[in-house]
Design a protein around this motif. Structure first.
Motif, PDB file in Angstrom:
ATOM      1  N   ILE A   1      57.265  16.596  24.561  1.00 27.55           N
ATOM      2  CA  ILE A   1      56.847  17.695  23.687  1.00 27.55           C
ATOM      3  C   ILE A   1      55.453  17.419  23.129  1.00 27.55           C
ATOM      4  CG2 ILE A   1      57.307  18.800  21.452  1.00 27.55           C
ATOM      5  CD1 ILE A   1      60.343  18.500  22.173  1.00 27.55           C
ATOM      6  N   LEU A   2      55.218  16.195  22.676  1.00 27.20           N
ATOM      7  CA  LEU A   2      53.913  15.841  22.121  1.00 27.20           C
ATOM      8  C   LEU A   2      52.810  15.970  23.166  1.00 27.20           C
ATOM      9  CD1 LEU A   2      54.858  12.708  19.980  1.00 27.20           C
ATOM     10  CD2 LEU A   2      54.098  14.941  19.118  1.00 27.20           C
ATOM     11  N   LEU A   3      53.032  15.423  24.346  1.00 31.61           N
ATOM     12  CA  LEU A   3      52.001  15.472  25.384  1.00 31.61           C
ATOM     13  C   LEU A   3      51.744  16.912  25.827  1.00 31.61           C
ATOM     14  CD1 LEU A   3      49.988  14.046  27.183  1.00 31.61           C
ATOM     15  CD2 LEU A   3      51.860  13.535  28.775  1.00 31.61           C
ATOM     16  N   ALA A   4      52.792  17.684  26.014  1.00 35.53           N
ATOM     17  CA  ALA A   4      52.624  19.085  26.414  1.00 35.53           C
ATOM     18  C   ALA A   4      51.874  19.865  25.332  1.00 35.53           C
ATOM     19  CB  ALA A   4      53.981  19.729  26.688  1.00 35.53           C
TER      20      ALA A   4
ATOM     21  N   ALA B   1      49.719  18.674  23.065  1.00 39.17           N
ATOM     22  CA  ALA B   1      48.312  18.253  23.053  1.00 39.17           C
ATOM     23  C   ALA B   1      47.564  18.890  24.224  1.00 39.17           C
ATOM     24  CB  ALA B   1      48.204  16.734  23.105  1.00 39.17           C
ATOM     25  N   ALA B   2      48.193  18.930  25.387  1.00 40.55           N
ATOM     26  CA  ALA B   2      47.553  19.532  26.569  1.00 40.55           C
ATOM     27  C   ALA B   2      47.307  21.024  26.346  1.00 40.55           C
ATOM     28  CB  ALA B   2      48.419  19.304  27.805  1.00 40.55           C
ATOM     29  N   ARG B   3      48.290  21.734  25.810  1.00 45.64           N
ATOM     30  CA  ARG B   3      48.113  23.166  25.535  1.00 45.64           C
ATOM     31  C   ARG B   3      46.977  23.397  24.541  1.00 45.64           C
ATOM     32  NH1 ARG B   3      53.607  23.141  25.630  1.00 45.64           N
ATOM     33  NH2 ARG B   3      53.757  23.086  23.354  1.00 45.64           N
ATOM     34  N   ARG B   4      46.939  22.591  23.495  1.00 44.63           N
ATOM     35  CA  ARG B   4      45.898  22.729  22.482  1.00 44.63           C
ATOM     36  C   ARG B   4      44.519  22.463  23.088  1.00 44.63           C
ATOM     37  NH1 ARG B   4      46.162  21.082  16.303  1.00 44.63           N
ATOM     38  NH2 ARG B   4      47.695  22.714  16.513  1.00 44.63           N
ATOM     39  N   LEU B   5      44.401  21.416  23.881  1.00 47.29           N
ATOM     40  CA  LEU B   5      43.119  21.113  24.516  1.00 47.29           C
ATOM     41  C   LEU B   5      42.693  22.218  25.478  1.00 47.29           C
ATOM     42  CD1 LEU B   5      43.559  17.301  25.150  1.00 47.29           C
ATOM     43  CD2 LEU B   5      41.792  18.372  23.721  1.00 47.29           C
ATOM     44  N   LYS B   6      43.632  22.716  26.248  1.00 52.28           N
ATOM     45  CA  LYS B   6      43.311  23.794  27.197  1.00 52.28           C
ATOM     46  C   LYS B   6      42.824  25.028  26.439  1.00 52.28           C
ATOM     47  CE  LYS B   6      45.171  26.595  30.904  1.00 52.28           C
ATOM     48  NZ  LYS B   6      46.374  27.122  31.511  1.00 52.28           N
ATOM     49  N   ARG B   7      43.479  25.350  25.341  1.00 48.61           N
ATOM     50  CA  ARG B   7      43.091  26.511  24.534  1.00 48.61           C
ATOM     51  C   ARG B   7      41.693  26.312  23.929  1.00 48.61           C
ATOM     52  NH1 ARG B   7      47.614  26.898  21.886  1.00 48.61           N
ATOM     53  NH2 ARG B   7      46.989  25.601  20.142  1.00 48.61           N
ATOM     54  N   ILE B   8      41.426  25.117  23.425  1.00 46.74           N
ATOM     55  CA  ILE B   8      40.134  24.818  22.810  1.00 46.74           C
ATOM     56  C   ILE B   8      39.014  24.814  23.841  1.00 46.74           C
ATOM     57  CG2 ILE B   8      38.786  22.982  21.693  1.00 46.74           C
ATOM     58  CD1 ILE B   8      41.427  22.180  20.264  1.00 46.74           C
ATOM     59  N   LYS B   9      39.288  24.240  25.003  1.00 47.33           N
ATOM     60  CA  LYS B   9      38.253  24.070  26.026  1.00 47.33           C
ATOM     61  C   LYS B   9      38.029  25.325  26.862  1.00 47.33           C
ATOM     62  CE  LYS B   9      37.500  19.756  25.067  1.00 47.33           C
ATOM     63  NZ  LYS B   9      36.200  19.224  24.714  1.00 47.33           N
ATOM     64  N   SER B  10      38.952  26.276  26.815  1.00 48.36           N
ATOM     65  CA  SER B  10      38.819  27.490  27.654  1.00 48.36           C
ATOM     66  C   SER B  10      37.917  28.517  27.013  1.00 48.36           C
ATOM     67  CB  SER B  10      40.184  28.106  27.904  1.00 48.36           C
ATOM     68  OG  SER B  10      40.991  27.235  28.638  1.00 48.36           O
TER      69      SER B  10
END
Length: 168
Positions: free
Chosen positions: A154-157, A159-168
């Motif tokens: 859950i934590l890794l997923a 963090a990945a979603r948050r990074l993808k949203r920020i970087k997109s």
């Protein structure tokens, strides 16, 4: 973005030696992002997740608080601790932290891949040595192992979603 999957610790991991020790509990998960993310961004995303803020709040009630500024200081490399976690090793691409006075380590790593970034998250728990010299894990490690594995995913997923949203 790929799904979070279990994987072996990379040889370059700060926890690889512990993961190789059969007496240690160790787990490692990975996910691939379709964007670039450095370690600082990964740490910020990870420790700022709502579920991680809840964990940090619970820890603060026990006497070791942390703030958004503390997360930023850890992420930037200006601090070598966050709440109960003490940095043991840090490079440009990974960080290994030990829970104060404990047998638990938390590890985060990122690496460049074609078209993005691979994120890793892992943990290790040292066994407790008994008076007779044998080693085993506490009842807590045994009882909450399944929960910990789910929580790690859950934590890794997140963090990945948050990074993808920020970087997109």
């Amino acid at each position: 973005m790929t799904p979070v999957t279990p994987c072996p610790f990379p040889e370059s991991s700060a926890l690889a030696h512990q993961a190789a020790d059969p007496d240690h509990y160790a787990d490692c998960y990975t996910v691939d992002l379709p964007c670039e993310a450095d370690l600082s961004a990964y740490l910020t995303a990870f420790f700022s997740l709502p579920i991680m803020r809840l964990e940090r709040w619970i820890i603060s009630v026990m006497g070791t608080p942390s703030t958004v500024q503390d997360v930023a200081a850890l992420a930037s490399g200006a601090a070598d601790s966050l709440s109960l976690w003490q940095v043991e090793q840090r490079t440009d691409d990974q960080i290994a932290m030990r829970v104060s006075g404990g047998l638990i380590r938390t590890w985060l790593m990122r690496e460049d891949i074609a078209n993005g970034t691979r994120l890793y998250f892992g943990s290790s728990v040292e066994p407790i040595e008994k008076p007779d010299g044998s080693k085993s894990h506490s009842w807590g490690v045994k009882a909450f192992g399944g929960f910990h594995q789910l929580y790690s995913r859950i934590l890794l997923a997140g963090a990945a979603r948050r990074l993808k949203r920020i970087k997109s």
